[in-house]
Design an enzyme around this catalytic site. Structure first.
Site, PDB file in Angstrom:
ATOM      1  N   GLU A 165       0.771  -0.642  -0.107  1.00 35.66           N
ATOM      2  CA  GLU A 165      -0.050   0.042   0.097  1.00 35.66           C
ATOM      3  C   GLU A 165       0.853   1.401   0.410  1.00 35.66           C
ATOM      4  OE1 GLU A 165      -3.480  -2.536   0.123  1.00 35.66           O
ATOM      5  OE2 GLU A 165      -1.066  -2.726   1.409  1.00 35.66           O
ATOM      6  N   TYR A 167       3.143   2.340   2.053  1.00 33.75           N
ATOM      7  CA  TYR A 167       3.669   2.299   3.330  1.00 33.75           C
ATOM      8  C   TYR A 167       5.531   2.187   2.768  1.00 33.75           C
ATOM      9  CZ  TYR A 167       0.000   2.686   5.282  1.00 33.75           C
ATOM     10  OH  TYR A 167      -2.171   3.296   5.316  1.00 33.75           O
ATOM     11  N   GLU A 254      -1.528   6.486  -2.954  1.00 36.05           N
ATOM     12  CA  GLU A 254      -1.869   7.513  -3.826  1.00 36.05           C
ATOM     13  C   GLU A 254      -2.065   7.185  -5.060  1.00 36.05           C
ATOM     14  OE1 GLU A 254       3.078   8.079  -5.192  1.00 36.05           O
ATOM     15  OE2 GLU A 254       2.698   7.575  -3.328  1.00 36.05           O
ATOM     16  N   ALA A 311     -11.962  -6.863   5.213  1.00 26.63           N
ATOM     17  CA  ALA A 311     -11.786  -6.447   6.381  1.00 26.63           C
ATOM     18  C   ALA A 311     -12.882  -5.989   6.500  1.00 26.63           C
ATOM     19  CB  ALA A 311     -10.877  -5.691   5.916  1.00 26.63           C
ATOM     20  N   CYS A 342     -16.049   4.344   7.324  1.00 28.00           N
ATOM     21  CA  CYS A 342     -15.170   3.625   7.050  1.00 28.00           C
ATOM     22  C   CYS A 342     -14.529   4.141   7.686  1.00 28.00           C
ATOM     23  CB  CYS A 342     -15.505   1.918   7.270  1.00 28.00           C
ATOM     24  SG  CYS A 342     -15.803   1.830   5.599  1.00 28.00           S
ATOM     25  N   GLY A 648     -34.253  10.774   6.605  1.00 24.96           N
ATOM     26  CA  GLY A 648     -35.223  12.284   6.068  1.00 24.96           C
ATOM     27  C   GLY A 648     -36.112  12.577   6.546  1.00 24.96           C
TER      28      GLY A 648
END
Length: 671
Positions: A165, A167, A254, A311, A342, A648
């Site tokens: 990812e 890192y 990114e 996840a 999340c 709503g």
């Protein structure tokens, strides 16, 4: 009969056997940073009770400079060990296993003290990292090893070393960041030296009987990323260095390619795991956009992976595995990959939750306690808020009647599921239907409830949703004007369209209008062409050499808003860029600072800072916002009945399903 036999098959790791093939992947929730370790423990223990084979925590920093932000949680002291011990004890008491992810953010750390392979600033951070010298690299390795040793002392069953990812470790691997010419840079043998050395030293420090997962990036989706040959070379070296499992990561943060949003096809990157699996002899885990037991079973049965990582589906439903094993897959609350509660929360510094399951990360606070005094409850409106309230109230023991004026449940969720890229909403509506039935809610369709109908109930909940806001444009009643609801229900629309309003609904309508034929979300090859996802065996990093190649737009669309700002600026923090990019690829014109003068037979007359202008369009679609539908609530109050008003009907802003479902759940828990 065994449900999902491949998914439920044990996995022998030599020194320990996992009971099934499901890993709960790492997520940063923000819970550890609250300091409420009882709450952290219950979050993970709840998932352990739900049957997942192995849990991986959110990323824990090995040192201050490696934290994703200042004050990020880690294992820095004996006190930290004691806190983490509360988590591991709770998980073990629940019959589960848990590994701690060690995450060094490198240049992604939101801090002026961030470090990396080279002083190359990330486009998603304002800070230029400090290039580490040889001694600095050795210090980072030592801190990662210390974190692993402390994890074992804290009772964890293993660690996952984050190497994907984009890192820290991933930054050393790719020429995209690593510009060094010493022993830690240059050719690939040097660039992969750091992750291999980290794994080797961690294994040496923690012993042989400790799970060591390495998270490897299979496709970086950035220029000058890793080639496929380099990925394979690294995987083999990581195995030789002592890893127990290889977990796969996809794309740098990114990258300008979506990897986990709802518009990404399910299991979109499992083909890469399938290619890596025969190259190594340790189990390989696949990940990204796997959210049903059927999808997971298909991956395992097809030999694409040894294990499946999910996840966010464990935010949506902690009992995912137990329900699948018991043949109750229809009851699994589906992760729709919306990111709204999340990742959007995470990147805004808020505590993580889940649109579908408001109890996620609130297990000790939002409790559905059985009632000791059952009541007759009427809920009016079977949209998101009303359905959630009815389900929770009925599960607690109340007698609930749910009234819906139309012929089906779902409310405006039924409009969302018509939008290309939002097909996951189909499963959400289906799940609500199953849970209403299971909870014993008495459903009254095609019934527009009146104040008189509701007079005998102990509690009345009004969840009647919204009405379109009057845009106040001259000529808006003309035949060439349609509302968003009519469009998403299939009304005929011309080839040239002006969409009035560039909020979430306007973007959805524009997405609907520019597509024809199969949705890319349901056609992986089409989706890969649209976003320019190639093969890392052809181009290092995996970006297609010819770039994105989207299908031609079905219509010419111009998306308009009154605010003099960039359209879409207020969309979701982690998904807004995807919606903007998708429409740009379809050549949608997005214009702000517009005044609407009149709808005329030739199109829409507008004014901008440059003066009046005629947009020559066939159809004008109104997406100018909503107002609460409070007619029934006002009638009840006039009749002396004080209703609860949610969703709503309470606040109409942007048709916020996250807020509506949360309101419904909390009211259902409180009645």
């Amino acid at each position: 009969m065994t449900h999902y036999p491949h998914l439920m098959e044990p996995l022998d790791l030599g020194f320990v056997t996992l009971p099934n093939r499901v890993l709960m992947g790492s997520m940063h929730t923000g819970l550890e940073e609250t300091g409420d370790w009882a709450r952290v423990a219950e979050f993970y223990a709840t998932r352990a009770r739900g049957g997942v084979a192995l849990i991986v925590t959110g990323g824990m920093a090995p040192n201050a400079e490696g934290g994703v932000f200042p004050g990020a949680a880690g294992l820095y002291s004996a006190r930290d060990i004691a806190n983490h011990r509360r988590v591991t004890d709770a998980v073990h008491a629940a019959g589960g296993r848990i590994a701690m992810q060690i995450l060094h953010a490198g240049r992604y750390a939101y801090s002026k003290d961030c470090v990396s392979a080279s002083a190359v600033k990330s486009p998603i951070s304002p800070f230029v990292p400090r290039e580490l010298d040889a001694a600095g690299i050795e210090a980072q390795i030592a801190d990662i090893v210390t974190a692993a040793v402390r994890a074992r002392e804290a009772g964890y069953d293993g660690v996952e070393i984050m190497g994907s990812e984009g890192y820290f470790l991933n930054q050393f691997l790719a020429r995209h960041v690593n510009k060094r010419t010493d022993q830690w840079g240059g050719d690939y043998a040097n660039r992969m030296r750091l992750p291999v050395e980290v794994v080797r030293r961690v294994r040496e420090a923690v012993g042989a009987d400790f799970i060591l997962i390495y998270r490897i990036s299979l496709i970086d989706l950035v220029p000058d990323g890793s080639s496929w040959d380099e990925v394979v070379l690294l995987a083999k070296a990581i195995e030789a260095a002592g890893a127990t499992l290889l977990n796969t990561g996809i794309g740098w943060h990114e990258a300008r390619v979506p990897t986990i949003a709802t518009s990404v096809p399910r299991a979109a990157f499992a083909w890469l795991t399938a290619r890596l699996r025969p190259e190594v002899s340790i189990p390989v885990i696949t990940s990204n956009r796997i959210n049903t037991p059927d999808v997971a079973e298909g991956i395992l049965a097809g030999g694409q992976a040894d294990m499946v990582s999910m996840a966010r589906p464990f935010l949506a439903d902690p009992d995912f595995v137990a329900k699948a094993a018991a043949g109750r897959a229809a009851e699994i609350a589906p992760c729709i990959a919306c990111n709204q509660a999340c990742l959007d929360h995470t990147f805004s510094g808020k505590l993580t939750s889940c649109l579908v399951n408001p109890r996620a990360c609130a297990e000790t606070e939002l409790v559905y306690t059985p009632t000791s005094a059952p009541k007759r409850v009427a809920v009016v409106g079977a949209g998101a808020a009303g359905m959630m309230c009815a389900i929770v109230a009925a599960q607690r023991g109340h007698r609930v009647d749910l009234f819906e004026a139309s012929a089906e449940v779902g409310g405006l969720l039924n409009l969302a599921k018509a939008v290309p890229g939002k097909e996951e909403f189909r499963g959400l509506v289906d799940w609500f239907g199953v849970m209403l039935s299971n909870a014993g809610v008495q459903l009254h369709l095609n019934h527009r409830a009146t104040a008189q109908d509701l007079a005998g109930y102990d509690e009345v909940v009004v969840a009647t949703g919204v009405l379109p806001r009057d845009a106040g444009i001259a000529g808006q009643d003309a035949a060439n004007v349609l509302g968003y609801e009519a469009v998403l229900k299939g009304a005929a629309v011309g080839k040239r369209v002006a969409v009035v309003g560039a909020g979430g609904i306007g973007f959805d309508v524009a997405e609907y209008l520019v597509h024809a034929g199969k949705s890319p979300t349901e056609d992986l090859d089409l989706w890969r062409r649209e976003w320019g996802v190639g093969d890392p065996a052809d181009v290092a990093g995996g970006l297609a050499a010819n770039g994105p190649q989207p299908e031609a737009p079905a219509r010419h669309v111009v998306l308009l808003q009154r605010k003099a700002e960039k359209p879409g600026r207020r969309l979701g923090k982690t998904t807004g860029w995807i919606h903007r990019a998708a429409l740009q690829m379809k050549r949608v014109q997005m214009r702000g600072g517009v005044s609407y003068d009149a709808v005329v037979p030739e199109g829409l007359q507008i004014s901008t800072s440059e003066g009046p202008e005629l947009l020559a369009v066939d159809t004008v679609v109104m997406c100018a916002g909503q107002v609460p539908n409070r007619g029934l609530a006002d009638a009840l109050e006039a009749a002396g009945i004080t209703p609860h008003v949610i969703g709503g009907a309470d606040v109409a802003a942007e048709l916020d399903a996250k807020r509506a479902i949360d309101q419904g759940a909390r009211l259902g828990a409180a009645l």
